[in-house]
Scaffold this active site. Sequence first.
Site, PDB file in Angstrom:
ATOM      1  N   LYS A 250     -15.202 -15.330  -3.596  1.00 38.57           N
ATOM      2  CA  LYS A 250     -14.823 -15.810  -2.447  1.00 38.57           C
ATOM      3  C   LYS A 250     -16.639 -15.275  -1.382  1.00 38.57           C
ATOM      4  CE  LYS A 250     -13.366 -13.453   1.682  1.00 38.57           C
ATOM      5  NZ  LYS A 250     -12.268 -12.128   2.415  1.00 38.57           N
TER       6      LYS A 250
ATOM      7  N   LYS B 298     -12.370 -18.509  -2.929  1.00 41.64           N
ATOM      8  CA  LYS B 298     -11.265 -18.378  -1.800  1.00 41.64           C
ATOM      9  C   LYS B 298     -13.110 -19.699  -0.882  1.00 41.64           C
ATOM     10  CE  LYS B 298     -10.495 -16.203   2.479  1.00 41.64           C
ATOM     11  NZ  LYS B 298     -10.512 -14.316   2.640  1.00 41.64           N
TER      12      LYS B 298
HETATM   13  C1  PBG Z   1     -11.474 -10.166   5.528  1.00 41.81           C
HETATM   14  C2  PBG Z   1     -10.713 -11.661   5.088  1.00 41.81           C
HETATM   15  C3  PBG Z   1     -10.833 -12.135   5.588  1.00 41.81           C
HETATM   16  C4  PBG Z   1     -10.511 -13.815   5.249  1.00 41.81           C
HETATM   17  C5  PBG Z   1      -9.142 -12.722   4.434  1.00 41.81           C
HETATM   18  N1  PBG Z   1      -9.570 -11.257   4.430  1.00 41.81           N
HETATM   19  C6  PBG Z   1     -12.677 -12.851   6.767  1.00 41.81           C
HETATM   20  C7  PBG Z   1     -13.402 -12.389   6.472  1.00 41.81           C
HETATM   21  O1  PBG Z   1     -13.956 -12.342   5.237  1.00 41.81           O
HETATM   22  O2  PBG Z   1     -14.350 -12.311   6.970  1.00 41.81           O
HETATM   23  C8  PBG Z   1     -10.368 -15.125   5.657  1.00 41.81           C
HETATM   24  C9  PBG Z   1      -8.651 -16.021   5.903  1.00 41.81           C
HETATM   25  C10 PBG Z   1      -9.008 -17.010   6.299  1.00 41.81           C
HETATM   26  O3  PBG Z   1     -10.424 -16.894   7.187  1.00 41.81           O
HETATM   27  O4  PBG Z   1      -7.990 -17.989   6.672  1.00 41.81           O
HETATM   28  N2  PBG Z   1     -11.877  -9.548   4.518  1.00 41.81           N
END
Ligand code: PBG
Length: 292
Positions: A163, A216
């Site tokens: 991520k 992601k």
């Molecule tokens: C939080 C989380 C995020 C997303 C999914 N879980 C945001 C972040 O890490 O700030 C992002 C999903 C999206 O942008 O659609 N842990």
Amino acid sequence: MFVQEGESSETPISSMPGQSRYGIQKLLSKAEEALLLGVPAVALFPAINEAAKDPRGTEALNENGLLQRTVRALKARLPELSVITDVALDPYSSDGHDGVLDKGQIDNELTVPLLASMAVSQAQAGADMVAPSDMMDGRVLAIRRGLDEAGYFNVGICSYCVKYASGFYGPFRDALGSAPKSGDKKTYQMDPANVREALREVRLDEAEGADWLMVKPGLPYLDVIRAVRDATPLPVAAYQVSGEYAMLKAAAQNGWLDYNQCLLESLLCLRRAGADIIFTYGAVEAARLLRS
Ligand code: PBG
């Protein structure tokens, strides 16, 4: 899907046209619609009232919390729809971070046991799979142990394994009011310039007991999806995140892109790159298009 207390928002989320924060009742009917179209699973994200947030995200462990009630309602009404819950403190944290801060820095050791308890609470509510999106080191192992000790051997772990610290999460943070109050997430999320680190994360999460590995965001990271697909026998998931969805919707609203064509094309490309599973806000639209 986003869920909030009480009734659904009257207006859609401004940066995510077509998406709303649903109340539980409305969410049930939307989830049913998705299931009937062939969508096999929903991922849930709760919008927690500011008053319920604290630095440790204590509300995440409330067995009658918004998320836990939503999961119970979904599994009672639609037992065949798989429910995936997010494990990270940010929706619950008054600091807006995925972990606990100590003197302004994320404290990994303090955070990981909380994440394991959070996963157990979600499993207790009926989640089929928990999805740690927090990127703390060692959390997959702690969650697996926590689930097993509590008897939830059959609850799977979809690790947000690779991520990146991405600008494409902006609309999601608007939707949940979960943006960090200070600093950024670069000490725990990955550097977009780095692909070799992805393979290290894969090895760690495999060894710790993850069932699915996620990359992601999606479309800007197709090379990473391919590298991960080639490096692991586990199913690989790609998350087409909020900013990717917002770009497609905004361009389409301006008449600059054909939304349906570009949605299906972007999903196809995630698949071509090696994704076995796709998380997308366009799932219902795509399912409808694929049927017609
Ligand atoms: C939080 C989380 C995020 C997303 C999914 N879980 C945001 C972040 O890490 O700030 C992002 C999903 C999206 O942008 O659609 N842990």
